[in-house]
Scaffold this motif. Structure first.
Motif, mmCIF file in Angstrom:
data_model
loop_
_atom_site.group_PDB
_atom_site.id
_atom_site.type_symbol
_atom_site.label_atom_id
_atom_site.label_comp_id
_atom_site.label_asym_id
_atom_site.label_seq_id
_atom_site.Cartn_x
_atom_site.Cartn_y
_atom_site.Cartn_z
ATOM 1 N N ALA A 98 0.837 -1.209 0.000
ATOM 2 C CA ALA A 98 0.000 0.000 0.000
ATOM 3 C C ALA A 98 0.868 1.253 0.000
ATOM 4 C CB ALA A 98 -0.945 -0.014 1.194
ATOM 5 N N GLU A 102 1.139 3.955 -3.190
ATOM 6 C CA GLU A 102 0.782 5.355 -2.990
ATOM 7 C C GLU A 102 1.969 6.269 -3.254
ATOM 8 O OE1 GLU A 102 -0.639 8.451 0.513
ATOM 9 O OE2 GLU A 102 -1.246 6.338 0.640
ATOM 10 N N SER A 174 -4.877 -0.784 -9.642
ATOM 11 C CA SER A 174 -3.941 0.339 -9.587
ATOM 12 C C SER A 174 -3.976 1.135 -10.888
ATOM 13 C CB SER A 174 -2.526 -0.177 -9.325
ATOM 14 O OG SER A 174 -2.455 -0.880 -8.100
ATOM 15 N N ARG A 204 -6.921 8.664 -3.699
ATOM 16 C CA ARG A 204 -8.268 8.337 -3.209
ATOM 17 C C ARG A 204 -8.833 7.119 -3.944
ATOM 18 N NH1 ARG A 204 -13.724 12.020 -4.094
ATOM 19 N NH2 ARG A 204 -15.202 10.374 -3.554
ATOM 20 N N THR A 207 -7.029 3.924 -2.843
ATOM 21 C CA THR A 207 -7.442 3.469 -1.512
ATOM 22 C C THR A 207 -8.806 2.791 -1.572
ATOM 23 O OG1 THR A 207 -6.187 5.240 -0.448
ATOM 24 C CG2 THR A 207 -7.938 4.203 0.842
ATOM 25 N N GLU A 208 -9.752 3.405 -2.270
ATOM 26 C CA GLU A 208 -11.102 2.845 -2.315
ATOM 27 C C GLU A 208 -11.164 1.536 -3.104
ATOM 28 O OE1 GLU A 208 -14.086 5.657 -3.412
ATOM 29 O OE2 GLU A 208 -13.412 7.174 -1.987
ATOM 30 N N THR A 210 -8.578 -0.686 -3.526
ATOM 31 C CA THR A 210 -7.671 -1.761 -3.089
ATOM 32 C C THR A 210 -7.692 -2.051 -1.597
ATOM 33 O OG1 THR A 210 -5.772 -0.256 -2.770
ATOM 34 C CG2 THR A 210 -6.098 -1.171 -4.976
ATOM 35 N N SER A 211 -8.381 -1.259 -0.801
ATOM 36 C CA SER A 211 -8.269 -1.386 0.664
ATOM 37 C C SER A 211 -8.629 -2.766 1.197
ATOM 38 C CB SER A 211 -9.129 -0.319 1.346
ATOM 39 O OG SER A 211 -10.496 -0.456 0.963
ATOM 40 N N ALA A 212 -9.512 -3.485 0.504
ATOM 41 C CA ALA A 212 -9.916 -4.807 0.999
ATOM 42 C C ALA A 212 -9.124 -5.951 0.370
ATOM 43 C CB ALA A 212 -11.414 -5.021 0.725
ATOM 44 N N LEU A 216 -2.753 -6.299 0.384
ATOM 45 C CA LEU A 216 -2.456 -5.036 1.073
ATOM 46 C C LEU A 216 -2.761 -5.103 2.564
ATOM 47 C CD1 LEU A 216 -3.699 -2.350 -1.466
ATOM 48 C CD2 LEU A 216 -1.513 -3.529 -1.322
ATOM 49 N N ARG A 217 -3.195 -6.262 3.040
ATOM 50 C CA ARG A 217 -3.505 -6.367 4.466
ATOM 51 C C ARG A 217 -2.231 -6.508 5.278
ATOM 52 N NH1 ARG A 217 -8.474 -10.679 3.694
ATOM 53 N NH2 ARG A 217 -9.971 -9.178 2.871
#
Length: 217
Positions: A98, A102, A174, A204, A207-208, A210-212, A216-217
């Protein structure tokens, strides 16, 4: 995004030959000429002959490299993806993905006059693409090719145990994050830096989207 300067001398087994560098430089000259003319007269008001004349090449040279006038802008559009993949490739394996993504996105879309000039060129092309199907097809193709080239970069950073489908999904998300950010930004008069800029929107979107994702965890 403006193309980086990919034709400076390099070392190593993958160094392009002089002929290949000249070919790439000619293609980029034609692409710049096409962008200038599209900005001045629009795609409908520009011919392949106009572009060849502005670039200082024969019409047969134009058609040696490009099938039509819209295709001529592809090298400039592709240059942004090339730059961002190169920045991501500089990240060390083991760094949280992550953070790497970014950081590379922000660097690719900001902090340079050349980048800012290239973003304005891209804004003009995307606005023209809204009413030009052939130009829009070039934009989508460039993004698809960029996504495919991003897969091995993400795979290296994710490590040898990473699930292949997860790697592909992250590469797709991405790429789409940047694509959507640029498309949204191009419809506005937002600046090239700061709130509402491509870098701001792309982070933004990233993040929206790929966050789950497990990688990236």
């Amino acid at each position: 995004m403006r193309s980086p300067r990919p034709y400076s001398p390099q070392s190593g087994p993958g160094t392009p030959s002089l002929t290949e560098r000249r070919k790439a430089a000619t293609q980029l000259d034609i692409a710049r000429a096409a962008c200038e003319l599209f900005a001045e007269h629009g795609p409908d008001g520009t011919t392949a002959e106009d572009i060849a004349h502005r670039a200082g090449v024969a019409l047969r040279t134009f058609y040696r490299y490009f099938r039509n006038k819209q295709e001529a802008v592809a090298p400039l559009l592709a240059g942004g993806g090339d730059a961002w993949r190169a920045l991501l490739a500089e990240e060390d394996p083991g760094t949280p993905l992550a953070q790497s993504l970014e950081r590379a996105v922000r660097r690719a879309l900001s902090d340079s006059q050349a980048v800012e000039e290239g973003l304005e060129v891209t804004r003009g092309l995307l606005r023209a693409a809204a009413t030009d199907e052939a130009l829009r097809a070039v934009w989508y193709r460039v993004n698809q090719e960029s996504e495919e080239r991003l897969v091995p970069v993400v795979a290296r950073l994710a490590g040898p145990g990473a699930d292949a489908m997860s790697v592909r999904l992250l590469a797709a998300a991405s790429t789409d994050a940047i694509r959507v950010a640029l498309e949204v930004w191009s419809t506005s008069d937002a600046p090239v830096s700061g709130p509402g800029s491509p870098a701001d929107l792309a982070v933004r979107c990233l993040t929206e989207l790929t966050s789950a994702m497990p990688l990236l965890r």
